[in-house]
Scaffold this active site. Structure first.
Site, short mmCIF file in Angstrom:
data_model
loop_
_atom_site.label_atom_id
_atom_site.label_comp_id
_atom_site.label_asym_id
_atom_site.label_seq_id
_atom_site.Cartn_x
_atom_site.Cartn_y
_atom_site.Cartn_z
N ASP A 1 41.85 29.93 42.79
CA ASP A 1 41.75 28.47 42.83
C ASP A 1 42.14 27.96 44.20
O ASP A 1 43.31 27.97 44.56
CB ASP A 1 42.67 27.89 41.74
CG ASP A 1 42.79 26.38 41.84
OD1 ASP A 1 41.86 25.74 42.39
OD2 ASP A 1 43.82 25.85 41.37
N ASN B 1 41.48 24.74 45.53
CA ASN B 1 41.86 23.32 45.69
C ASN B 1 43.01 22.89 44.80
O ASN B 1 43.34 21.73 44.73
CB ASN B 1 40.64 22.41 45.49
CG ASN B 1 40.15 22.43 44.05
OD1 ASN B 1 40.61 23.25 43.24
ND2 ASN B 1 39.24 21.53 43.73
N ASP C 1 43.52 22.75 41.47
CA ASP C 1 43.39 22.05 40.18
C ASP C 1 43.59 22.99 39.00
O ASP C 1 43.40 22.61 37.84
CB ASP C 1 42.03 21.33 40.07
CG ASP C 1 40.85 22.30 40.04
OD1 ASP C 1 41.08 23.52 40.23
OD2 ASP C 1 39.71 21.85 39.83
N ASP D 1 37.48 28.63 41.78
CA ASP D 1 36.30 27.91 42.27
C ASP D 1 35.52 28.74 43.29
O ASP D 1 35.98 29.80 43.73
CB ASP D 1 36.72 26.56 42.85
CG ASP D 1 37.98 26.66 43.70
OD1 ASP D 1 38.01 27.51 44.60
OD2 ASP D 1 38.95 25.90 43.43
N ASP E 1 24.52 34.76 35.57
CA ASP E 1 24.48 34.95 34.13
C ASP E 1 23.34 34.07 33.59
O ASP E 1 23.29 32.88 33.88
CB ASP E 1 25.82 34.51 33.52
CG ASP E 1 26.26 35.40 32.39
OD1 ASP E 1 25.48 35.56 31.44
OD2 ASP E 1 27.38 35.92 32.44
N ASP F 1 22.64 37.14 28.84
CA ASP F 1 23.51 36.97 27.68
C ASP F 1 22.77 37.22 26.37
O ASP F 1 21.65 36.73 26.18
CB ASP F 1 24.05 35.53 27.70
CG ASP F 1 25.21 35.32 26.76
OD1 ASP F 1 26.23 36.01 26.94
OD2 ASP F 1 25.10 34.47 25.85
N GLU G 1 22.65 42.04 27.95
CA GLU G 1 23.77 42.27 27.03
C GLU G 1 23.21 42.48 25.63
O GLU G 1 22.54 41.60 25.09
CB GLU G 1 24.72 41.07 27.04
CG GLU G 1 25.97 41.32 26.21
CD GLU G 1 26.66 40.07 25.71
OE1 GLU G 1 27.87 40.13 25.46
OE2 GLU G 1 26.00 39.02 25.55
N HIS H 1 34.78 40.12 30.17
CA HIS H 1 35.49 38.89 29.81
C HIS H 1 35.61 38.69 28.29
O HIS H 1 36.24 37.73 27.86
CB HIS H 1 34.78 37.70 30.45
CG HIS H 1 33.39 37.53 29.89
ND1 HIS H 1 32.38 38.44 30.16
CD2 HIS H 1 32.86 36.60 29.06
CE1 HIS H 1 31.30 38.07 29.52
NE2 HIS H 1 31.56 36.96 28.84
N ASP H 2 34.96 39.52 27.49
CA ASP H 2 35.04 39.42 26.02
C ASP H 2 35.92 40.52 25.42
O ASP H 2 36.15 40.52 24.20
CB ASP H 2 33.65 39.59 25.39
CG ASP H 2 32.69 38.45 25.73
OD1 ASP H 2 33.16 37.32 25.95
OD2 ASP H 2 31.47 38.71 25.74
O1 TEU Z 1 28.84 37.53 24.09
C1 TEU Z 1 28.17 37.89 22.93
C2 TEU Z 1 28.99 38.32 21.79
O2 TEU Z 1 28.43 38.60 20.76
C3 TEU Z 1 30.46 38.45 21.97
O3 TEU Z 1 30.92 37.38 22.64
C4 TEU Z 1 31.20 38.52 20.68
O4 TEU Z 1 30.71 37.60 19.78
C5 TEU Z 1 32.62 38.16 20.95
O5 TEU Z 1 33.10 39.03 21.92
C6 TEU Z 1 33.44 38.25 19.72
O6 TEU Z 1 34.02 39.50 19.64
C7 TEU Z 1 28.22 36.71 25.01
C8 TEU Z 1 29.21 36.31 26.09
O7 TEU Z 1 29.60 37.45 26.80
C9 TEU Z 1 30.34 35.58 25.47
O8 TEU Z 1 31.35 35.27 26.38
C10 TEU Z 1 29.79 34.31 24.83
O9 TEU Z 1 30.80 33.66 24.12
C11 TEU Z 1 28.62 34.61 23.89
O10 TEU Z 1 27.69 35.54 24.43
C12 TEU Z 1 27.85 33.34 23.60
O11 TEU Z 1 27.13 32.95 24.73
CA CA Z 2 39.87 24.81 41.69
#
Ligand code: TEU
Ligand code: CA
Length: 531
Positions: free
Chosen positions: A19, A21, A23, A27, A96, A194, A240, A312-313
């Site tokens: 980050d 700036n 906030d 960014d 993405d 996605d 994905e 990230h999931d």
């Molecule tokens: O993820 C698809 C997805 O099926 C997973 O997010 C799963 O449902 C979740 O990890 C629960 O365990 C993609 C993206 O990577 C995710 O961040 C989004 O939330 C999702 O699609 C909807 O766009």
């Molecule tokens: Ca920022």
């Protein structure tokens, strides 16, 4: 040359990267200021999670305008500077592409372009109106939301604020391809797509979740997208694909079929999955080896693998598959070597390079993720609160979304303001600055493995030969290409393991231990080159 085969991808979850700036939100300018850091690490391709205009119900996966940058991240001019700075460094950028659904704030939805979405009448039983079928939202509850004005339901496979697009509609599809081309003309190098294997739904909308994954028209759409957009550019694509089958995966990535370059399959989620996705089980190396084998054999028929251990999931790889306390450094390095030396393109998720761990959140107020919060609110009706919190601590998507720990100053140097999500308390120990100063650090091991992969092409194009396949503790394999061979030795256990392989004809290049002999120490990870 296919640059996406030789390159290594680094995933940037911008919101938590840096980050600039103050906030509390990462960014574009923050990312630009760290490009030399990424270049020095040795990665080539940045995958940016969604940065488009969004009400952020699902952290940007609910897009209100595909052709605008969310103001908290910066402007389109900042974005162009980022691209230019990356290209100057001989790096690439993939965006993405979220086209299974939009935000309900997207003008197509708010202006009621009904044919672009999936609207259906409900089923009337005894004066009650029920959803059209039994499909479930990934974040809990029915996938159908009733609209009082329309007196119909619309489909949302994710949050109700994420209505599914109707891919049967040609006008909508053409607008999507046009939008993709617009980004390509700006100069981006590809897309991570996605939930791409969910865009087609089985005709007639029959009950059962198998009817909204891998449905028949998927390949038609991908071929059309390829023809009208992807094929015009020297780009990279990765789709994905949860719940993908090997047959469909091969069809998507086979070079002769002109669909996508790579997919993400999620077999390795099973490694620590219990009865439901919120429960855990012990990770067994034999299962991991089997998954690697299965996909290697499959893509020998044509296609290319992608390797990643988290995103990230998914909670942090070291917390799932390693030991993030007693063998923090050792197991982080072992996972690094695994991810970078398997056949396919490696994807590194931000923070992995310093061994960032799960968040260790202890109260529901610390969570930000809609999926986690929905789960808590639903389960609190039936389960003990502490039990739910324990499950979240292991499985929540927020585990991998905490800010990057840059140094040991306030907020780990991520922000001078209040971070949008809590910083992991271990930042004084685990941070970039400390890693860079320590010669034996995780980041230095990453740098060495990444630079080795660049100059030893067998790690990219080589075959994959395993030794001691049935050994539950050791993962040993060789990669050979044009008479050059690299040997990888990985001890996934916390015990010392005898090595049955004669190493006389190999030269040691890299290890995560100082003492190297015919035994492998806990989480030892060695890379050797054949003479
Ligand atoms: O993820 C698809 C997805 O099926 C997973 O997010 C799963 O449902 C979740 O990890 C629960 O365990 C993609 C993206 O990577 C995710 O961040 C989004 O939330 C999702 O699609 C909807 O766009
Ligand atoms: Ca920022």
């Amino acid at each position: 040359m296919n640059w996406w085969k030789e390159g290594v991808v680094y995933q940037v979850y911008l919101k938590s990267f840096y980050d600039l700036n103050g906030d509390g939100i990462g960014d574009l300018k923050g990312l630009i200021s760290k490009l030399d850091y990424l270049k020095r690490l040795g990665v080539d391709i940045i995958w940016l999670n969604p940065i488009y205009l969004s009400p952020n119900i699902d952290n940007g996966y609910d897009i209100a305008d595909y052709q605008n940058i969310s103001p908290e991240y910066g402007t389109i001019d900042d974005f162009k500077i980022l691209l230019n700075e990356l290209h100057k460094r001989d790096m690439k950028l993939i965006m993405d592409l979220v086209v299974n659904h939009t935000s309900d704030q997207h003008k197509w939805f708010s202006e009621r372009k009904k044919e672009f979405y999936i609207w259906k009448k409900g089923i009337e039983i005894n004066g009650q109106i029920l959803p059209p079928n039994d499909w479930k939202s990934a974040f809990g509850g029915s996938a159908w939301e009733y609209d009082e004005i329309e007196e119909e339901f619309y489909l949302h496979l994710f949050a109700k604020e994420q209505p599914d697009l109707n891919w049967e509609n040609k006008e909508m599809r053409d607008l999507i391809y046009k939008m993709m081309n617009w980004w390509f003309e700006i100069g981006i190098d590809g897309f991570r797509m996605d939930v791409i294997n969910q865009i087609s739904k089985v005709e007639g909308f029959p009950n059962g979740s198998e009817n909204y994954f891998n449905a028949p028209r998927l390949h038609d759409y991908l071929k059309e997208m390829n023809k009208k957009s992807l094929s015009k550019y020297n780009c990279m694509t990765v789709g994905e694909c949860h719940k993908i089958t090997p047959e469909i995966a091969l069809d998507i990535v086979h070079p002769d079929r002109n669909e996508l370059n790579m997919i993400f399959h999620f077999d390795m989620l099973k490694l620590d999955k219990g009865i439901t996705r919120w429960d855990s089980k012990k990770f067994e190396l034999l299962e991991l080896k089997e998954i690697v084998r299965k996909w290697y054999v499959l893509f020998e028929e044509g296609g290319w693998n992608s390797n990643f251990l988290t995103n990230h999931d998914i909670p942090r790889a070291i917390s799932r598959l390693g030991n993030d306390k007693k063998y923090h450094k050792e197991s982080a390095k072992l996972l690094a070597l695994l991810n970078i030396s398997l056949p396919g393109t490696p994807y590194i998720y931000q923070g992995e390079e310093i061994g960032m761990t799960n968040a260790d959140f202890v109260s529901i107020e610390e969570y930000r993720d809609i999926d986690s919060i929905n789960y808590y609110n639903e389960e609190i009706k039936f389960q003990d609160k502490n039990l739910i919190l324990q499950k979240l601590a292991k499985k929540s998507r927020d585990n991998s979304r905490t800010p990057i720990q840059w140094n040991n100053s306030l907020n780990a140097g991520f922000s001078t303001g209040t971070p949008w999500i809590k910083v992991n308390e271990n930042y004084k120990d685990v941070n970039v600055e400390k890693n860079i100063l320590d010669e034996n650090s995780i980041i230095n091991y990453y740098r060495e493995v990444l630079s080795y992969r660049k100059s030893n092409k067998e790690l990219i194009y080589g075959n994959f030969i395993e030794f001691e396949k049935d050994n539950p503790s050791l993962f040993i394999f060789e990669r050979t290409y044009k008479n050059e061979t690299t040997l990888i030795l990985l001890n996934f256990s916390e015990e010392i393991q005898e090595l049955n392989k004669n190493l006389d004809s190999y030269k040691l290049i890299l290890s995560n231990y100082n003492l190297v002999n015919n035994r492998l120490m806990p989480y030892e990870a060695r890379l050797l080159k054949k003479y």
